[in-house]
Structure formats: C-alpha cells, structure tokens
Design a protein around this motif. Structure first.
Motif, PDB file in Angstrom:
ATOM      1  N   LEU B  30       0.531  14.759 -12.172  1.00 11.91           N
ATOM      2  CA  LEU B  30       0.700  15.134 -10.661  1.00 11.91           C
ATOM      3  C   LEU B  30       2.136  15.532 -10.199  1.00 11.91           C
ATOM      4  N   ASP B  31       2.117  16.603  -9.577  1.00 20.70           N
ATOM      5  CA  ASP B  31       3.475  17.191  -8.973  1.00 20.70           C
ATOM      6  C   ASP B  31       3.370  16.808  -7.549  1.00 20.70           C
ATOM      7  N   TRP B  32       4.470  16.299  -6.934  1.00 18.24           N
ATOM      8  CA  TRP B  32       4.589  16.264  -5.386  1.00 18.24           C
ATOM      9  C   TRP B  32       5.632  17.230  -5.148  1.00 18.24           C
ATOM     10  N   LEU B  33       5.212  18.047  -4.213  1.00 18.55           N
ATOM     11  CA  LEU B  33       6.552  19.170  -3.905  1.00 18.55           C
ATOM     12  C   LEU B  33       7.445  18.634  -3.057  1.00 18.55           C
ATOM     13  N   ASP B  34       8.527  19.102  -3.043  1.00 23.46           N
ATOM     14  CA  ASP B  34       9.605  18.604  -1.990  1.00 23.46           C
ATOM     15  C   ASP B  34       9.335  18.948  -0.722  1.00 23.46           C
ATOM     16  N   GLY B  35       9.443  18.038   0.189  1.00 24.73           N
ATOM     17  CA  GLY B  35       9.084  18.301   1.527  1.00 24.73           C
ATOM     18  C   GLY B  35       7.616  18.338   2.135  1.00 24.73           C
ATOM     19  N   GLY B  36       6.689  17.824   0.953  1.00 19.85           N
ATOM     20  CA  GLY B  36       5.386  17.916   1.300  1.00 19.85           C
ATOM     21  C   GLY B  36       5.128  16.486   2.175  1.00 19.85           C
ATOM     22  N   ALA B  37       3.978  16.579   2.926  1.00 22.96           N
ATOM     23  CA  ALA B  37       3.282  15.240   3.475  1.00 22.96           C
ATOM     24  C   ALA B  37       2.061  15.222   2.775  1.00 22.96           C
ATOM     25  N   TYR B  38       2.104  14.137   1.928  1.00 24.29           N
ATOM     26  CA  TYR B  38       0.890  13.796   0.976  1.00 24.29           C
ATOM     27  C   TYR B  38       0.177  12.511   1.650  1.00 24.29           C
ATOM     28  N   ALA B  39      -1.299  12.381   1.302  1.00 24.57           N
ATOM     29  CA  ALA B  39      -1.430  11.065   1.276  1.00 24.57           C
ATOM     30  C   ALA B  39      -2.459  10.602   0.072  1.00 24.57           C
ATOM     31  N   LEU B  40      -2.331   9.384  -0.314  1.00 28.69           N
ATOM     32  CA  LEU B  40      -2.935   8.925  -1.374  1.00 28.69           C
ATOM     33  C   LEU B  40      -4.057   7.809  -0.812  1.00 28.69           C
ATOM     34  N   LEU B  41      -5.253   8.660  -1.010  1.00 30.81           N
ATOM     35  CA  LEU B  41      -6.496   7.950  -0.234  1.00 30.81           C
ATOM     36  C   LEU B  41      -7.402   7.546  -1.301  1.00 30.81           C
ATOM     37  N   PHE B 164       4.791   5.323   2.138  1.00 26.74           N
ATOM     38  CA  PHE B 164       4.280   4.348   3.074  1.00 26.74           C
ATOM     39  C   PHE B 164       3.035   3.697   2.535  1.00 26.74           C
ATOM     40  N   ASP B 165       2.970   2.267   2.442  1.00 33.64           N
ATOM     41  CA  ASP B 165       1.951   1.487   2.035  1.00 33.64           C
ATOM     42  C   ASP B 165       0.952   1.020   2.796  1.00 33.64           C
ATOM     43  N   GLU B 166       0.085   1.892   3.343  1.00 33.57           N
ATOM     44  CA  GLU B 166      -0.791   1.172   4.455  1.00 33.57           C
ATOM     45  C   GLU B 166      -0.021   0.706   5.592  1.00 33.57           C
ATOM     46  N   PRO B 167       0.864   1.546   6.328  1.00 36.02           N
ATOM     47  CA  PRO B 167       1.690   1.033   7.286  1.00 36.02           C
ATOM     48  C   PRO B 167       1.322   0.466   8.440  1.00 36.02           C
ATOM     49  N   LEU B 168       0.071   0.829   8.869  1.00 31.29           N
ATOM     50  CA  LEU B 168      -0.793   0.522   9.883  1.00 31.29           C
ATOM     51  C   LEU B 168      -1.601  -0.564   9.909  1.00 31.29           C
ATOM     52  N   THR B 169      -1.563  -1.159   9.061  1.00 30.82           N
ATOM     53  CA  THR B 169      -2.584  -2.420   8.692  1.00 30.82           C
ATOM     54  C   THR B 169      -2.629  -3.273  10.049  1.00 30.82           C
ATOM     55  N   VAL B 170      -1.384  -3.803  10.450  1.00 33.30           N
ATOM     56  CA  VAL B 170      -1.220  -4.778  11.281  1.00 33.30           C
ATOM     57  C   VAL B 170      -0.900  -4.291  12.702  1.00 33.30           C
ATOM     58  N   MET B 194       6.979  12.735   1.800  1.00 27.27           N
ATOM     59  CA  MET B 194       6.457  11.747   2.355  1.00 27.27           C
ATOM     60  C   MET B 194       5.083  11.299   1.518  1.00 27.27           C
ATOM     61  N   ILE B 195       4.941  10.236   1.075  1.00 28.60           N
ATOM     62  CA  ILE B 195       3.504   9.828   0.676  1.00 28.60           C
ATOM     63  C   ILE B 195       3.064   8.697   1.376  1.00 28.60           C
ATOM     64  N   TYR B 196       1.741   8.795   1.760  1.00 22.98           N
ATOM     65  CA  TYR B 196       1.206   7.973   2.547  1.00 22.98           C
ATOM     66  C   TYR B 196      -0.103   6.982   2.005  1.00 22.98           C
ATOM     67  N   VAL B 197      -0.008   5.887   1.571  1.00 17.26           N
ATOM     68  CA  VAL B 197      -1.049   5.385   1.094  1.00 17.26           C
ATOM     69  C   VAL B 197      -1.801   4.597   1.944  1.00 17.26           C
ATOM     70  N   THR B 198      -3.149   5.003   1.739  1.00 14.94           N
ATOM     71  CA  THR B 198      -4.179   4.288   2.708  1.00 14.94           C
ATOM     72  C   THR B 198      -5.570   4.326   2.271  1.00 14.94           C
ATOM     73  N   HIS B 199      -6.596   3.446   2.807  1.00 14.83           N
ATOM     74  CA  HIS B 199      -7.863   3.702   2.652  1.00 14.83           C
ATOM     75  C   HIS B 199      -8.474   4.231   3.785  1.00 14.83           C
ATOM     76  N   VAL B 213      -7.029  12.077  -3.590  1.00 15.53           N
ATOM     77  CA  VAL B 213      -8.214  10.993  -3.680  1.00 15.53           C
ATOM     78  C   VAL B 213      -8.408  10.342  -5.030  1.00 15.53           C
ATOM     79  N   MET B 214      -7.936   9.055  -4.818  1.00 12.22           N
ATOM     80  CA  MET B 214      -8.130   8.264  -6.304  1.00 12.22           C
ATOM     81  C   MET B 214      -9.360   7.315  -6.310  1.00 12.22           C
ATOM     82  N   GLN B 215      -9.924   6.963  -7.402  1.00  9.25           N
ATOM     83  CA  GLN B 215     -10.947   6.161  -7.701  1.00  9.25           C
ATOM     84  C   GLN B 215     -10.721   5.534  -9.175  1.00  9.25           C
ATOM     85  N   ASP B 216     -11.155   4.266  -9.302  1.00  6.97           N
ATOM     86  CA  ASP B 216     -11.081   3.692 -10.657  1.00  6.97           C
ATOM     87  C   ASP B 216      -9.714   3.927 -11.417  1.00  6.97           C
TER      88      ASP B 216
END
Lengths: 287, 361
Positions: B30-41, B164-170, B194-199, B213-216
């Motif tokens: 995988l390549d994450w381009l400079d300055g991108g806003a990514y989500a890892l779902l 960001f690892d699920e930063p809005l959970t609480v 920025m990489i934003y991890v969330t479900h 989008v990830m699975q297993d």
C-alpha cells in the motif's frame, strides 16, 4: 417539593451501637483514667488535666516521641522509594508475575512476634546466622543487645524486610493499571525514562502511594510487638518507642492516669499527622 | 512529511506462524500519498490497529518493509520516525497544564523556547483551546482532553504522518460531530498525511478522501467514499458500508446470466470468467424498488427511520431489504422487487465478478 424524611437515621443505629461498643466506650474509660488518680479498689480522685501536663512536660515522653518519629521517618524514607523501585522492576505480565507477587507477599504473612523472634535469633552474635557471620567471619563488632546503633540498624532492617512488600504491591497495582497507550504516547512524544516516571508513572501511582504511606505511617508509629520481642526497648532505652514506653508505664509501673493521658496524646498525634498528610495529598484532586 | 510505502507487509503475533490464520496481517502492499486524508475502516479485530502500530513503530512487522519517502524505517523506533499518534482514550499528562502538554513533544526534542511558544499558541488557536491553556489537564472534559492529545501530535510541524486510532470512542455523540469536522478542517490547514482508524463508517466516510477497507488482515478495497458505496469490490464492503448494508443474495449462474430463486436477474455487465463456486448477487437497498412486476416477496418488517422507509422482505428464506420514500406496504403483503440493473452486480466467492458495461439481458 420533596418531603424530608428523617427516618433513615434509624438505619444507622446498628453501626452506632457497634462503634460505641468497640471504640467509643473503651476509649471513654481511657479518658476517665486520664483525668483521675486511682490506687485500685475503684477509688478515684479528680486530677483534671494534670496528667496531660505532666506527660507533655516530661523528658521521658519527649525522648520516646523523638525516637518514634526517627523510626517512622527512617522506615518511610527507605520503604517507599525502595518499594517503588522494586515495583518498577517487576514484570508487567507473563510467567514471573505470580511468582514475584507471592514472594513479595510472604514476609507480610508472618506474625509480628514471629518476625521479632526470627530477627532476634538471626542477629545474635554467637548463634545467629547473620550475627555470627558479621562478628566471627567478617570481624565486625555487631551486637544489638549491647550497641544502640546495631539495635537501630536491626529494627529498621527488620521493618524494611517485613513491610516494604506492602508498598511494592500497592505501587505495582498502580503501575499495572496504566494503559499501554500512555507509554506508547510517551515514546512518540520522545519522552525520556525519567519523564515517563515523573509525568506518567508517579502521577498514576499517587493515590496508591498516599494510601501506602498512610498505612505504613500508622502501622510503624504504633509498632509494638516486633521491637518488643527483638530488643525489648534496649539496650538501655535506645529503642524504647512510644508504645513500648506506654506499656512500661501502664503495666510495669501501674501509673494508669499518666499512661491514659499518654495514650490519648499518642492517639491525637497519630490521627493528626494522618489527617494532615491525607488532606495535603488529596487537596489537588478536589479542584 | 512523506509518502509512506508498505511493501509486502505481514505480521503475526505468534513466534512461528504456520498458516495464514496465524497472521494478523496477511499481505499488505500500500502507498499512502503525502498530505492525504485516509481512513482505515474495518470491524474490530481486522488488523487495523496492528497496521497502525506497525506504521508508528510500536510494532516491528514479521515480514516486509515500511518506507518513508524511500527511506527504510522498518526497524526504527517511534521517536526516530517522526510520527504522531492519537489514541482511543485521550492520553494526557495529568499533572501538567494544557500548555505544558502541548509543548512536551517539542521540549523533549530540544526545540528552543521561543519556537515552542509560537507553535503552542498556533495549535491552541487552531484547536480552540487558547482560553484553557493554563488549566491543569486533568480537570478537562473528555473532548478537550482528546483535543489536547491531538494537539500534541500536530504541534511538531515536521511530522511524517498523524495517526488517529478510533479517537472519538469516548466522546459524547453531540461533540463527536464537532470534533470530526474540526479534524477535517485541521487536515486542510496543516496538510499533513493523516490516517484515521475506525470501525465507524460515518467517521471514515466524512473524514477521508480515500478509505481503505480491511477484513481479516487483508485490504479488501481502497477507494473514495463514493466508490465504496457505488461499487463495492467485495461483499464485505457492500454490507459493512451502508445502512442497511448491501443485499447479498445467493444465486445460480447459467449461460452467463444470474438466476435468483429461479428468476433471471439483469446485471450491470458481463460476468467475468473465473474459478469459484459461491456466487451471489449484490444490490444495495437504495436500488431495490417495489413494483408490480419482478421477483415476488413477502414483507417481513417495515421501519420508518425518518428520511426514508426500510422495508425488509423475504424471497423464499432470503432476506432482501429495500429503501423507499413513501407509502410503505403492510407487513405480510406480497410485493414485487425490482433491482436497478446498473447497480446490480455479481460476486464470486465474495469478490466482484461483473464488469461495468452496457447492461446485458
């Protein structure tokens, strides 16, 4: 509008009875003794605050109080940092955790008088393992029955051996409750090991350490059995701590009035210092 | 700032992994381009936090390499990678003030005090925490605490990536929305990767330009929010994104056409040849309408969710959801389902197996 119902106070009654019987009433008898003079036969003479004045002015009390503060201060100075260091170096997970915990808890499970007797025999110059080794193998003159310094070193070491574990276990409980994210964030923020200790571990241990210090203060300030069995307050009066002095006065000399007055002063000091310490340590939390 | 390349990355938490099931991450390129806003779902346990920890350096992968602008950082510690990470629970230094918290990463790196002051003031202004700078961090509300921990990540202007690892959970629901838009705005201002991890699909779709989008332990699709919605590459993406998710209907393939409960279903295009035994039709409820002709179904449940009505029907024992605007049918009524052909696809063993073309009969 809510109706105010005061009936709930009745639910407190059982506790009130219990507290009355196990604390208030026995304490009132002490108060009773402290303001009167008695020669037995239930004959009492009013003495007012005379005993209190006598105790507060007596050199003997001052000396015992001084020794008591020295003892408590020394063991706190050793046990708290040592306990924190041991807790920091214990593994946080894995096979060794239960082993460390059990080893740590062992000394605390031994009764006080047994600890006193153990250390007495252990350090006796001619038959004790440590005493013999120091005197006859290393040639260091070490005899806690003769030398006040040796007696002090022995009671301090004994207390450290017996009770550092308490600080370790409490500090360890505080440490393992810190989520991994804190350590990871600190790594990412480039924090040094000292900064991790100062800004993460120490603040997170603050509450348990407050309790640990409080418990160790109260316990060591009221300590009786171990030094009584170990040194009996000697040589001379050099290890006569407050409670040993108190028992000498009450049961040895049968001076019930002064002993009662001394008990109350003793109690007031323990309570006062504990309260002051706890208030100072928790005042930031209320903000 | 840098482009981040993940090359043939695999990770297992076991010392001697034997099969693919021992791998938390199976094979990531995988390549994450400079300055991108990514989500890892992805759902919990799909390996997204593992991937994040590998990028930040808290974990060293079992196999593969991580490159920051072609520099191999696989073995480097987090401090040396110059990254920032915001955790699920706000991590703040309780005994410090907000100001000292924000200054902490800079001071640790020996940045001179004038610059520290300037950066802290800038970041505080961006996060709208200027008025609480001198407050003790322990006294803050959870959303302000989370802002402070974000601020600690953003305060260094040379970070390669902010994660960001699920930063809005609480965070309370009504503040989640505010913080989410704040994040988006911050990304536009600082232009850091920025990489934003969330479900949570809403968080992912609103924050990111590109959603992974990830699975297993595998990446199933990378695309813009629109692409993920319109044309899921895998049935998992289809039913994970959308509310309710895509209808996945078991079907038979005969003579190049799909049969669902014996009825012919028109697809978006020709079925690509391929191996695989399990074939399914995928169609989003948004593109299923109730008509007078089509597949016969019984209405099982009707839910009015405000903006639209979700009708759940049964064809045989297969559930098919449809989203309609008004006039819901009675429960138990017989209706006819009509699938919009351009939005109806065939999946073979979970993967998309039709090519977008003129609809064929």
């Amino acid at each position: 509008m809510k109706t105010v119902n005061q009936k709930a106070w009745f639910l407190v009654l059982p506790v009130l009875f219990l507290v009355a019987f196990n604390a208030l009433i026995p304490m009132m008898t002490v108060v009773n003794y402290s303001v009167q003079e008695t020669f037995g036969d239930n004959l009492f003479f009013w003495e007012g605050l005379g005993w209190f004045e006598q105790i507060l002015r007596s050199d003997r009390f001052h000396a015992a109080l001084g020794r008591q503060f020295l003892f408590t201060g020394l063991i706190l100075l050793i046990e708290v940092p040592l306990g924190v260091i041991i807790a920091l170096s214990m593994p946080r997970s894995g096979f060794w955790v239960p082993i460390c915990l059990v080893l740590m808890a062992l000394p605390m499970l031994i009764p006080w008088n047994v600890v006193g007797a153990m250390w007495n025999i252990f350090t006796l110059p001619d038959i004790g393992l440590l005493g013999y080794f120091l005197n006859h193998t290393l040639g260091i003159n070490y005899d806690m029955t003769q030398d006040p310094l040796a007696a002090w070193i022995t009671i301090i070491t004994m207390d450290v051996w017996h009770w550092t574990s308490l600080v370790v276990l409490l500090a360890y409980a505080g440490l393992v409750s810190i989520p991994d994210a804190y350590y990871q964030a600190a790594k990412i923020d480039g924090a040094s090991n000292w900064a991790v200790f100062r800004f993460i571990q120490l603040p997170k241990m603050k509450n348990v350490l407050t309790i640990a210090i409080l418990l160790r203060f109260m316990d060591s300030f009221n300590i009786y059995t171990e030094p009584f069995v170990l040194t009996g307050g000697g040589p001379g009066n050099s290890t006569t701590l407050l409670s040993i002095d108190l028992v000498k006065m009450a049961l040895g000399q049968f001076d019930l009035g002064p002993a009662a007055a001394m008990s109350l002063i003793y109690f007031a000091i323990t309570l006062g210092v504990s309260w002051l310490f706890y208030t100072l340590m928790t005042k930031d939390d209320q903000k | 700032m840098a482009k981040i390349t993940l090359s043939k990355l695999r990770h297992s938490y076991y010392p001697n992994p034997t099969g693919p099931e021992d791998y938390a991450l199976k094979m990531i390129d995988l390549d994450w381009l400079d300055g991108g806003a990514y989500a890892l779902l992805g759902p919990s346990g799909c390996g997204k936090s593992t991937l994040l920890n590998i990028i930040s350096g808290l974990l060293v992968p079992s196999e593969g390499r991580i490159l920051f602008d072609d520099r191999d950082v696989t073995e480097l510690a987090p401090t040396e990678r110059n990254i920032a990470q915001v955790f699920q629970f706000p991590v703040i230094y309780d005994t410090m003030t907000v100001r000292d918290n924000l200054a902490f990463p800079l001071r640790n790196r020996g940045v001179d005090e004038d610059r520290v002051k300037r950066r802290v003031a800038e970041i505080a202004e961006m996060l709208e925490v200027t008025d609480i700078l001198d407050r003790k961090a322990s006294a803050l509300t959870p959303d302000n605490k989370q802002k402070v921990s974000m601020g600690r990540g953003l305060v260094r202007d040379d970070v390669n990536v902010v994660m960001f690892d699920e930063p809005l959970t609480v965070i309370d629901p009504h503040l989640k929305w505010k913080l989410r838009s704040k994040l988006k705005e911050l990304h536009q201002r600082v232009r850091a990767t920025m990489i934003y991890v969330t479900h949570d699909q809403t968080e992912a779709l609103t924050f990111a330009d590109q959603v992974v989008v990830m699975q297993d332990g595998e990446i199933v699709q990378i695309g813009t929010p629109v692409e993920l919605f319109e044309r899921p590459a895998h049935t998992f993406v289809g039913h994970f994104i959308g509310s309710p998710g895509m209808n996945i209907l078991p079907c038979d393939v005969r003579n190049g056409g799909a049969l669902f409960h014996g009825q012919h279903v028109t697809l978006e295009g020709a079925i690509q040849p391929g191996e695989g035994t399990r074939t399914e039709i995928g169609v989003r409820p948004e593109f299923v309408s109730l008509g007078t002709t089509g597949i016969e179904a019984t209405v099982r449940k009707v839910a009015d969710v405000g903006r639209h009505i979700v009708v759940e029907t049964l064809v045989g024992d297969t559930r098919v959801a449809a989203i309609i605007k008004d006039r819901p049918p009675e429960v138990g009524a017989t209706v006819h389902l009509d699938f919009q052909p351009q939005r109806t696809r065939l999946y073979r063993d979970g993967w998309l197996a039709t090519s977008l073309a003129e609809a064929v009969q």
